[in-house]
Design a protein around this motif. Structure first.
Motif, PDB file in Angstrom:
ATOM      1  N   HIS A   1       0.824  -1.190   0.000  1.00 46.47           N
ATOM      2  CA  HIS A   1       0.000   0.000   0.000  1.00 46.47           C
ATOM      3  C   HIS A   1       0.873   1.261   0.000  1.00 46.47           C
ATOM      4  CE1 HIS A   1      -1.755   3.239   2.492  1.00 46.47           C
ATOM      5  NE2 HIS A   1      -2.814   3.055   1.712  1.00 46.47           N
ATOM      6  N   LYS A   2       0.477   2.252  -0.836  1.00 47.32           N
ATOM      7  CA  LYS A   2       1.206   3.512  -0.911  1.00 47.32           C
ATOM      8  C   LYS A   2       0.349   4.701  -0.500  1.00 47.32           C
ATOM      9  CE  LYS A   2       5.091   1.738  -2.092  1.00 47.32           C
ATOM     10  NZ  LYS A   2       6.221   1.763  -1.132  1.00 47.32           N
ATOM     11  N   VAL A   3      -0.660   5.036  -1.271  1.00 46.19           N
ATOM     12  CA  VAL A   3      -1.560   6.154  -0.939  1.00 46.19           C
ATOM     13  C   VAL A   3      -3.001   5.700  -1.186  1.00 46.19           C
ATOM     14  CG1 VAL A   3       0.133   7.981  -1.397  1.00 46.19           C
ATOM     15  CG2 VAL A   3      -1.306   7.111  -3.258  1.00 46.19           C
ATOM     16  N   SER A   4      -3.978   6.433  -0.568  1.00 45.02           N
ATOM     17  CA  SER A   4      -5.379   5.989  -0.620  1.00 45.02           C
ATOM     18  C   SER A   4      -6.310   7.155  -0.888  1.00 45.02           C
ATOM     19  CB  SER A   4      -5.778   5.319   0.708  1.00 45.02           C
ATOM     20  OG  SER A   4      -4.919   4.232   1.002  1.00 45.02           O
ATOM     21  N   TRP A   5      -7.575   6.824  -1.205  1.00 44.72           N
ATOM     22  CA  TRP A   5      -8.671   7.784  -1.268  1.00 44.72           C
ATOM     23  C   TRP A   5      -9.850   7.201  -0.496  1.00 44.72           C
ATOM     24  CZ3 TRP A   5     -12.721   5.213  -3.383  1.00 44.72           C
ATOM     25  CH2 TRP A   5     -12.451   4.210  -4.328  1.00 44.72           C
ATOM     26  N   TYR A   6     -10.687   8.080   0.019  1.00 39.60           N
ATOM     27  CA  TYR A   6     -11.853   7.638   0.803  1.00 39.60           C
ATOM     28  C   TYR A   6     -12.916   8.727   0.737  1.00 39.60           C
ATOM     29  CZ  TYR A   6     -14.841   6.598   4.779  1.00 39.60           C
ATOM     30  OH  TYR A   6     -15.962   6.349   5.596  1.00 39.60           O
ATOM     31  N   GLY A   7     -14.193   8.300   0.705  1.00 40.62           N
ATOM     32  CA  GLY A   7     -15.307   9.249   0.719  1.00 40.62           C
ATOM     33  C   GLY A   7     -16.582   8.608   1.241  1.00 40.62           C
ATOM     34  N   ARG A   8     -17.439   9.463   1.874  1.00 42.94           N
ATOM     35  CA  ARG A   8     -18.748   8.988   2.371  1.00 42.94           C
ATOM     36  C   ARG A   8     -19.706  10.171   2.393  1.00 42.94           C
ATOM     37  NH1 ARG A   8     -21.725   8.513   7.118  1.00 42.94           N
ATOM     38  NH2 ARG A   8     -22.908   6.548   7.304  1.00 42.94           N
ATOM     39  N   SER A   9     -20.826  10.022   1.654  1.00 40.79           N
ATOM     40  CA  SER A   9     -21.838  11.078   1.612  1.00 40.79           C
ATOM     41  C   SER A   9     -23.205  10.435   1.405  1.00 40.79           C
ATOM     42  CB  SER A   9     -21.528  12.071   0.485  1.00 40.79           C
ATOM     43  OG  SER A   9     -22.533  13.052   0.419  1.00 40.79           O
ATOM     44  N   PRO A  10     -24.012  10.353   2.450  1.00 44.16           N
ATOM     45  CA  PRO A  10     -25.323   9.692   2.328  1.00 44.16           C
ATOM     46  C   PRO A  10     -26.279  10.397   1.372  1.00 44.16           C
ATOM     47  CG  PRO A  10     -24.663   9.894   4.628  1.00 44.16           C
ATOM     48  CD  PRO A  10     -23.717  10.734   3.822  1.00 44.16           C
ATOM     49  N   ASN A  11     -26.111  11.711   1.191  1.00 41.56           N
ATOM     50  CA  ASN A  11     -27.084  12.480   0.426  1.00 41.56           C
ATOM     51  C   ASN A  11     -26.580  12.955  -0.936  1.00 41.56           C
ATOM     52  OD1 ASN A  11     -28.906  12.335   2.645  1.00 41.56           O
ATOM     53  ND2 ASN A  11     -27.797  14.038   3.631  1.00 41.56           N
ATOM     54  N   HIS A  12     -25.285  13.012  -1.151  1.00 40.20           N
ATOM     55  CA  HIS A  12     -24.748  13.561  -2.395  1.00 40.20           C
ATOM     56  C   HIS A  12     -23.674  12.630  -2.966  1.00 40.20           C
ATOM     57  CE1 HIS A  12     -26.795  17.352  -1.532  1.00 40.20           C
ATOM     58  NE2 HIS A  12     -26.298  17.272  -0.292  1.00 40.20           N
ATOM     59  N   SER A  13     -23.533  12.704  -4.283  1.00 44.49           N
ATOM     60  CA  SER A  13     -22.445  11.961  -4.929  1.00 44.49           C
ATOM     61  C   SER A  13     -21.118  12.654  -4.610  1.00 44.49           C
ATOM     62  CB  SER A  13     -22.644  11.924  -6.445  1.00 44.49           C
ATOM     63  OG  SER A  13     -23.863  11.278  -6.759  1.00 44.49           O
ATOM     64  N   LEU A  14     -20.093  11.906  -4.647  1.00 44.20           N
ATOM     65  CA  LEU A  14     -18.783  12.485  -4.320  1.00 44.20           C
ATOM     66  C   LEU A  14     -17.687  11.865  -5.193  1.00 44.20           C
ATOM     67  CD1 LEU A  14     -17.109  10.238  -2.436  1.00 44.20           C
ATOM     68  CD2 LEU A  14     -18.814  10.926  -0.773  1.00 44.20           C
ATOM     69  N   SER A  15     -16.596  12.604  -5.264  1.00 45.96           N
ATOM     70  CA  SER A  15     -15.428  12.157  -6.028  1.00 45.96           C
ATOM     71  C   SER A  15     -14.171  12.482  -5.214  1.00 45.96           C
ATOM     72  CB  SER A  15     -15.359  12.849  -7.393  1.00 45.96           C
ATOM     73  OG  SER A  15     -14.239  12.412  -8.116  1.00 45.96           O
ATOM     74  N   ALA A  16     -13.174  11.617  -5.294  1.00 42.69           N
ATOM     75  CA  ALA A  16     -11.927  11.813  -4.544  1.00 42.69           C
ATOM     76  C   ALA A  16     -10.761  11.340  -5.418  1.00 42.69           C
ATOM     77  CB  ALA A  16     -11.962  11.060  -3.230  1.00 42.69           C
ATOM     78  N   SER A  17      -9.593  11.808  -5.083  1.00 39.58           N
ATOM     79  CA  SER A  17      -8.405  11.418  -5.865  1.00 39.58           C
ATOM     80  C   SER A  17      -7.159  11.477  -4.984  1.00 39.58           C
ATOM     81  CB  SER A  17      -8.219  12.327  -7.076  1.00 39.58           C
ATOM     82  OG  SER A  17      -7.926  13.650  -6.665  1.00 39.58           O
ATOM     83  N   ASN A  18      -6.113  10.879  -5.470  1.00 41.40           N
ATOM     84  CA  ASN A  18      -4.818  10.943  -4.808  1.00 41.40           C
ATOM     85  C   ASN A  18      -3.731  10.653  -5.854  1.00 41.40           C
ATOM     86  OD1 ASN A  18      -2.901  11.252  -2.812  1.00 41.40           O
ATOM     87  ND2 ASN A  18      -3.940   9.918  -1.338  1.00 41.40           N
ATOM     88  N   SER A  19      -2.475  10.922  -5.510  1.00 37.83           N
ATOM     89  CA  SER A  19      -1.378  10.717  -6.459  1.00 37.83           C
ATOM     90  C   SER A  19      -0.090  10.415  -5.696  1.00 37.83           C
ATOM     91  CB  SER A  19      -1.202  11.945  -7.355  1.00 37.83           C
ATOM     92  OG  SER A  19      -0.910  13.092  -6.571  1.00 37.83           O
ATOM     93  N   ALA A  20       0.879   9.906  -6.428  1.00 39.28           N
ATOM     94  CA  ALA A  20       2.164   9.570  -5.809  1.00 39.28           C
ATOM     95  C   ALA A  20       3.248   9.538  -6.877  1.00 39.28           C
ATOM     96  CB  ALA A  20       2.081   8.226  -5.100  1.00 39.28           C
TER      97      ALA A  20
END
Length: 257
Positions: free
Chosen positions: A200-219
């Motif tokens: 494992h190097k880097v991660s993304w995480y998201g939680r939104s019960p009411n709206h769509s979401l987007s997340a990103s990461n880089s290395a």
């Protein structure tokens, strides 16, 4: 009568002998004087010749001395010539140093040009960008799930495998990677990680019960030849898309080492 005659005769003989002796002595003296006079004349003539020769020798010596430069002038000229020669040698040494430095710079430049030429020939060009082609959601799953991005936007060098989802490093170098995720509103938690050779190097995480979401990461990673990089979905997590390529995975070579 006889005795006085003998005596007179003897006396006359003695006188004659004396006269004869004086005459002979005078003759010898005159001969000697003539001989000495002749020698003296020749000697004088020889002396004059010697004097003339001496004059010529002195004159020649004077002319030679007047033609030859003084010794201190010659030494001064030699000293000046030596200084000019030393200055020339120093200038040549400096020129040689500059030439050596120019050769080193030229060698380094040729090396850089060669490396750039290899890059231009495509030997070190590495880049890819892929996306999820699905119209829906993956997960939740109860295992760490490797994501396979089958929609290939670009794959320069062909080092991304669209069937396994793994990128394989073709050279030792520094690489840049980035990944994004998208989750519909009301979905479960979303999360995942970038892995290098299963680590494992880097991660993304998201939680939104009411709206769509987007997340990103880089290395930025240093990879060896044959190293593998991919993205995993976490247990009990989801990832979504609708064909607009919200969830992507990209990477390229920054510099080979």
């Amino acid at each position: 009568m006889l005795k006085p005659l003998r005596l007179r005769t003897m006396r006359l003989s003695i006188v004659m002998l004396l006269v004869a002796g004086l005459s002979e002595g005078q003759a010898k003296d005159e001969g000697n004087e003539i001989h000495m006079y002749d020698l003296t004349h020749e000697d004088l003539a020889d002396t004059k010749v010697e004097d003339n020769n001496s004059g010529l020798t002195k004159s020649a010596t004077t002319v030679n001395q007047s033609c030859e430069p003084p010794i201190y002038s010659v030494l001064m000229e030699l000293g000046a010539l030596r200084e000019r020669l030393s200055a020339t040698v120093r200038a040549l040494e400096e020129t040689n140093k500059k030439l050596e430095a120019s050769e080193k710079n030229l060698f380094a430049l040729n090396k850089t040009v060669t490396e750039l030429s290899k890059v231009d020939q495509g030997q070190s060009k590495v880049a890819f960008s892929v996306a999820q082609p699905l119209d829906g959601t993956i997960g939740p799953v109860n295992v760490l799930h490797p994501l396979v991005y089958k929609h290939v936007l670009s794959n320069v060098g062909g080092h991304y495998n669209q069937h396994t989802g793994y990128f394989t490093a073709p050279v030792r170098g520094v690489f840049y990677f980035t990944f994004t995720s998208f989750c519909w509103g009301g979905s479960e938690e979303c999360g995942g990680s970038l892995y290098h050779n299963g680590n494992h190097k880097v991660s993304w995480y998201g939680r939104s019960p009411n709206h769509s979401l987007s997340a990103s990461n880089s290395a930025i990673l240093l990879l060896q030849v044959g190293d593998k990089v991919n993205v995993h979905l976490w247990r009990n997590m989801k990832i979504s898309d609708n064909g607009n390529s919200y969830s992507t995975f990209s990477g390229f070579l920054i510099s080979h080492l």
